[in-house]
Motif scaffolding. Structure first.
Motif, mmCIF file in Angstrom:
data_model
loop_
_atom_site.group_PDB
_atom_site.id
_atom_site.type_symbol
_atom_site.label_atom_id
_atom_site.label_comp_id
_atom_site.label_asym_id
_atom_site.label_seq_id
_atom_site.Cartn_x
_atom_site.Cartn_y
_atom_site.Cartn_z
ATOM 1 N N ARG A 38 -17.181 54.755 27.309
ATOM 2 C CA ARG A 38 -17.171 55.522 28.554
ATOM 3 C C ARG A 38 -18.596 55.751 29.069
ATOM 4 O O ARG A 38 -18.824 55.761 30.280
ATOM 5 C CB ARG A 38 -16.464 56.866 28.347
ATOM 6 N N ASP A 39 -19.518 55.949 28.166
ATOM 7 C CA ASP A 39 -20.925 56.143 28.549
ATOM 8 C C ASP A 39 -21.605 54.777 28.553
ATOM 9 O O ASP A 39 -22.186 54.335 27.553
ATOM 10 C CB ASP A 39 -21.618 57.094 27.577
ATOM 11 N N ILE A 40 -21.510 54.110 29.708
ATOM 12 C CA ILE A 40 -22.014 52.741 29.855
ATOM 13 C C ILE A 40 -23.168 52.766 30.850
ATOM 14 O O ILE A 40 -22.998 53.182 32.000
ATOM 15 C CB ILE A 40 -20.902 51.797 30.359
ATOM 16 N N ALA A 41 -24.331 52.335 30.418
ATOM 17 C CA ALA A 41 -25.509 52.309 31.284
ATOM 18 C C ALA A 41 -25.725 50.901 31.827
ATOM 19 O O ALA A 41 -25.224 49.916 31.272
ATOM 20 C CB ALA A 41 -26.741 52.768 30.520
ATOM 21 N N TYR A 42 -26.478 50.840 32.917
ATOM 22 C CA TYR A 42 -26.879 49.557 33.505
ATOM 23 C C TYR A 42 -28.394 49.450 33.439
ATOM 24 O O TYR A 42 -29.116 50.318 33.927
ATOM 25 C CB TYR A 42 -26.411 49.456 34.961
ATOM 26 N N PHE A 43 -28.874 48.376 32.830
ATOM 27 C CA PHE A 43 -30.313 48.090 32.741
ATOM 28 C C PHE A 43 -30.590 46.987 33.750
ATOM 29 O O PHE A 43 -30.333 45.821 33.517
ATOM 30 C CB PHE A 43 -30.651 47.646 31.317
ATOM 31 N N GLY A 44 -31.102 47.395 34.906
ATOM 32 C CA GLY A 44 -31.281 46.458 36.012
ATOM 33 C C GLY A 44 -32.740 46.239 36.361
ATOM 34 O O GLY A 44 -33.617 46.246 35.492
ATOM 35 N N LEU A 45 -32.974 46.058 37.637
ATOM 36 C CA LEU A 45 -34.301 45.705 38.132
ATOM 37 C C LEU A 45 -34.643 46.621 39.286
ATOM 38 O O LEU A 45 -33.807 46.867 40.165
ATOM 39 C CB LEU A 45 -34.299 44.245 38.595
ATOM 40 N N GLU A 46 -35.860 47.146 39.295
ATOM 41 C CA GLU A 46 -36.259 48.032 40.380
ATOM 42 C C GLU A 46 -36.185 47.294 41.718
ATOM 43 O O GLU A 46 -36.446 46.088 41.794
ATOM 44 C CB GLU A 46 -37.665 48.564 40.146
ATOM 45 N N PRO A 47 -35.797 47.988 42.802
ATOM 46 C CA PRO A 47 -35.581 47.321 44.093
ATOM 47 C C PRO A 47 -36.778 46.511 44.585
ATOM 48 O O PRO A 47 -36.602 45.446 45.181
ATOM 49 C CB PRO A 47 -35.272 48.489 45.039
ATOM 50 N N THR A 48 -38.007 46.969 44.332
ATOM 51 C CA THR A 48 -39.175 46.248 44.839
ATOM 52 C C THR A 48 -39.419 44.942 44.085
ATOM 53 O O THR A 48 -40.241 44.128 44.511
ATOM 54 C CB THR A 48 -40.443 47.115 44.741
ATOM 55 N N GLU B 31 -18.991 49.962 41.199
ATOM 56 C CA GLU B 31 -17.605 49.863 41.662
ATOM 57 C C GLU B 31 -16.628 49.936 40.497
ATOM 58 O O GLU B 31 -15.596 50.610 40.581
ATOM 59 C CB GLU B 31 -17.404 48.553 42.430
ATOM 60 N N THR B 32 -16.938 49.251 39.419
ATOM 61 C CA THR B 32 -16.023 49.203 38.287
ATOM 62 C C THR B 32 -15.976 50.542 37.559
ATOM 63 O O THR B 32 -14.897 51.008 37.159
ATOM 64 C CB THR B 32 -16.433 48.081 37.315
ATOM 65 N N MET B 33 -17.119 51.154 37.383
ATOM 66 C CA MET B 33 -17.129 52.481 36.757
ATOM 67 C C MET B 33 -16.312 53.467 37.589
ATOM 68 O O MET B 33 -15.519 54.258 37.046
ATOM 69 C CB MET B 33 -18.567 52.975 36.597
ATOM 70 N N THR B 34 -16.482 53.425 38.906
ATOM 71 C CA THR B 34 -15.738 54.322 39.789
ATOM 72 C C THR B 34 -14.248 54.033 39.726
ATOM 73 O O THR B 34 -13.416 54.957 39.668
ATOM 74 C CB THR B 34 -16.248 54.194 41.231
ATOM 75 N N ALA B 35 -13.871 52.764 39.748
ATOM 76 C CA ALA B 35 -12.450 52.381 39.719
ATOM 77 C C ALA B 35 -11.752 52.870 38.458
ATOM 78 O O ALA B 35 -10.537 53.100 38.463
ATOM 79 C CB ALA B 35 -12.319 50.871 39.843
ATOM 80 N N HIS B 36 -12.505 53.046 37.387
ATOM 81 C CA HIS B 36 -11.917 53.513 36.126
ATOM 82 C C HIS B 36 -12.161 55.002 35.887
ATOM 83 O O HIS B 36 -12.012 55.476 34.752
ATOM 84 C CB HIS B 36 -12.480 52.685 34.967
ATOM 85 N N LEU C 256 -14.958 56.702 36.031
ATOM 86 C CA LEU C 256 -16.166 56.960 35.247
ATOM 87 C C LEU C 256 -17.411 57.086 36.120
ATOM 88 O O LEU C 256 -18.532 56.866 35.649
ATOM 89 C CB LEU C 256 -16.377 55.845 34.218
ATOM 90 N N ALA C 257 -17.220 57.450 37.377
ATOM 91 C CA ALA C 257 -18.362 57.544 38.296
ATOM 92 C C ALA C 257 -19.415 58.516 37.777
ATOM 93 O O ALA C 257 -20.628 58.287 37.931
ATOM 94 C CB ALA C 257 -17.889 57.963 39.684
ATOM 95 N N ASP C 258 -18.994 59.603 37.137
ATOM 96 C CA ASP C 258 -19.943 60.594 36.627
ATOM 97 C C ASP C 258 -20.681 60.099 35.388
ATOM 98 O O ASP C 258 -21.647 60.734 34.949
ATOM 99 C CB ASP C 258 -19.219 61.905 36.303
ATOM 100 N N ASN C 259 -20.226 59.002 34.825
ATOM 101 C CA ASN C 259 -20.857 58.457 33.620
ATOM 102 C C ASN C 259 -21.860 57.345 33.925
ATOM 103 O O ASN C 259 -22.454 56.784 33.002
ATOM 104 C CB ASN C 259 -19.793 57.912 32.660
#
Length: 289
Positions: free
Chosen positions: A126-136, A153-158, A160-163
């Motif tokens: 449930r506590d799933i983080a995203y390691f992405g890239l800074e916008p710049t 979108e997927t977190m919200t659909a399940h 888990l938006a608050d997670n």
């Protein structure tokens, strides 16, 4: 040079962001396999991150009178790329631009993100983080931005938006910067039980930092990468990853580029379906104390 005097040089410019990403050789394999039956030869260039230097690298290849361009995830503005494409047939990988005067070949990044997150949810995370890239560090239509959209979108659909938890690495601040971000994820007060990484290379960095801290994978932390590069298959890594068919990306891009050189003028945009390759870096969510 003699062939260039007759109107073509039979050379194609391939511009990659860097030399270290283990996914890029897969793209090059597809490029070379498609060109093997033609008279064309690729000239491969690596561009540093700074936008001005990136433009210089592209302009230098234009000075060599190449017949076409394949660029992978360029950061320069769309108007500049459109101007380049008016003089030299051009294909992009890693940008989802439209009505731009050049062709694109991409993975369906939003679907790939959904596959990654839903895999983790199916394992109880449930506590799933995203390691992405800074916008710049990326163009507006870059793949990492769509992967972030798919994650949210997927977190919200399940429910888990608050997670949701987003951490941003960088292309420009050196390898140590991503190591610092990885350590911040792993030492956060409520450490996520799973992390979806925007590339395999970032996932490898995260896994290395976890090893230093004594965090077990997948016992304490599940990790999903994106690319399914060859290194992900190594038993000591065994990284669960989204396969975006690097060989096919390169092959399809070269086919489009040759069509452009032969006279096609209408834009074409190819989207390839992603596939989840579950391996040893993901497992059931650990119990929270």
């Amino acid at each position: 040079a003699a062939r260039g005097l007759r109107g073509r040089t039979y050379t194609l410019g391939v511009v990659l962001p860097d030399m270290r990403n283990p996914f890029f050789p897969d793209i090059l394999d597809g490029v070379i396999s498609t060109l093997r039956s033609t008279s064309y030869e690729p000239l491969i260039g690596f561009r540093p991150s700074a936008e001005a230097t990136e433009k210089h690298a592209i302009d230098t290849m234009l000075d060599r009178k190449i017949d076409g361009f394949l660029m992978v995830a360029p950061r320069v503005e769309e108007s500049y790329l459109t101007a380049v494409a008016t003089s030299v047939p051009t294909v992009m990988i890693g940008r989802h631009d439209r009505d731009c005067g050049y062709d694109t070949v991409n993975n369906d990044d939003r679907v790939g993100a959904r596959l990654a997150v839903e895999h983790l949810i199916s394992l109880g995370h449930r506590d799933i983080a995203y390691f992405g890239l800074e916008p710049t560090s990326a163009a507006p239509n870059n793949s990492t931005n769509l992967r972030l959209v798919g994650y949210r979108e997927t977190m919200t659909a399940h429910g888990l938006a608050d997670n949701t938890s987003v951490f941003e690495g960088s292309h420009f601040l050196g390898e140590r910067y991503d190591e610092d971000v990885a350590r911040r994820i792993l030492t956060s007060p409520r450490r996520p039980t799973a992390v979806f990484c925007w590339t395999d290379s970032v996932a490898f960095t995260l896994m290395a930092e976890a090893l230093k801290l004594g965090i077990r994978i997948p016992g304490d932390l599940s990790v999903v990468g994106y690319d399914n590069s060859r290194l992900a298959e190594l038993p000591q890594l065994s990284l669960t990853s989204i396969d975006q068919s690097g060989h096919l990306l390169g092959s399809e891009a070269m086919k489009l580029l040759i069509e452009r050189i032969e006279g096609r003028r209408t834009d074409r945009h190819i989207i390839l379906p992603p596939r989840l390759d579950a391996k040893g870096s993901t497992g059931p969510a650990p119990a929270r104390t």
